[in-house]
Motif scaffolding. Structure first.
Motif, mmCIF file in Angstrom:
data_model
loop_
_atom_site.group_PDB
_atom_site.id
_atom_site.type_symbol
_atom_site.label_atom_id
_atom_site.label_comp_id
_atom_site.label_asym_id
_atom_site.label_seq_id
_atom_site.Cartn_x
_atom_site.Cartn_y
_atom_site.Cartn_z
ATOM 1 N N ALA A 297 0.737 -1.199 -0.036
ATOM 2 C CA ALA A 297 0.000 0.117 -0.145
ATOM 3 C C ALA A 297 0.754 1.247 -0.149
ATOM 4 O O ALA A 297 0.611 2.216 -0.875
ATOM 5 C CB ALA A 297 -0.731 -0.085 1.040
ATOM 6 N N ASP A 298 1.823 1.262 0.717
ATOM 7 C CA ASP A 298 2.870 2.398 0.869
ATOM 8 C C ASP A 298 3.527 2.651 -0.592
ATOM 9 O O ASP A 298 3.703 3.750 -0.846
ATOM 10 C CB ASP A 298 4.017 2.230 2.101
ATOM 11 N N LYS B 59 -6.721 3.283 -5.627
ATOM 12 C CA LYS B 59 -7.753 2.130 -5.298
ATOM 13 C C LYS B 59 -7.014 1.088 -4.849
ATOM 14 O O LYS B 59 -7.183 0.344 -3.855
ATOM 15 C CB LYS B 59 -8.576 1.852 -6.630
ATOM 16 N N ARG B 60 -5.838 0.434 -5.747
ATOM 17 C CA ARG B 60 -5.139 -0.648 -5.077
ATOM 18 C C ARG B 60 -4.703 -0.532 -3.693
ATOM 19 O O ARG B 60 -4.455 -1.349 -3.198
ATOM 20 C CB ARG B 60 -4.239 -0.856 -6.252
ATOM 21 N N ALA B 61 -4.121 0.723 -3.544
ATOM 22 C CA ALA B 61 -3.572 0.933 -2.178
ATOM 23 C C ALA B 61 -4.502 0.867 -1.111
ATOM 24 O O ALA B 61 -4.278 0.329 -0.048
ATOM 25 C CB ALA B 61 -2.881 2.552 -1.999
ATOM 26 N N ARG B 62 -5.634 1.646 -1.376
ATOM 27 C CA ARG B 62 -6.784 1.245 -0.370
ATOM 28 C C ARG B 62 -7.205 -0.189 -0.143
ATOM 29 O O ARG B 62 -7.572 -0.725 1.073
ATOM 30 C CB ARG B 62 -8.208 1.927 -0.756
ATOM 31 N N ILE B 63 -7.283 -0.981 -1.086
ATOM 32 C CA ILE B 63 -7.511 -2.562 -1.089
ATOM 33 C C ILE B 63 -6.265 -3.082 -0.353
ATOM 34 O O ILE B 63 -6.819 -3.995 0.546
ATOM 35 C CB ILE B 63 -7.744 -3.022 -2.675
ATOM 36 N N ALA B 64 -5.229 -2.817 -0.560
ATOM 37 C CA ALA B 64 -4.102 -3.424 0.233
ATOM 38 C C ALA B 64 -4.308 -2.926 1.701
ATOM 39 O O ALA B 64 -3.942 -3.881 2.573
ATOM 40 C CB ALA B 64 -2.704 -2.949 -0.327
#
Length: 67
Positions: free
Chosen positions: A22-23, A43-48
């Protein structure tokens, strides 16, 4: 001849790896101009991040087994 599955022994927990991912995604997104690609990375960071916190939520005392 049969193929053997490659197995990897993880040295860090799933939560640690997801938080790190995420970072990295946030860092990549911060270097992009506003647009579709940046929003996709965020969006991928929020999911992670959500995945990294799942264990905490599951183990929280607020969750009780059904009676």
């Amino acid at each position: 001849m049969t193929e053997h599955r490659r197995r990897v022994k993880q040295t860090r927990s799933l939560e640690e790896r997801m938080a790190e991912q995420a970072d990295k995604l946030k860092e990549q997104a911060s270097q992009l101009p506003v647009g579709v690609e940046r929003e996709s990375l965020l969006k991928r960071a929020r999911i992670a991040e959500t995945g990294a916190h799942l264990v905490d939520w599951i183990r929280s005392p607020g969750l009780q087994p059904p009676k």
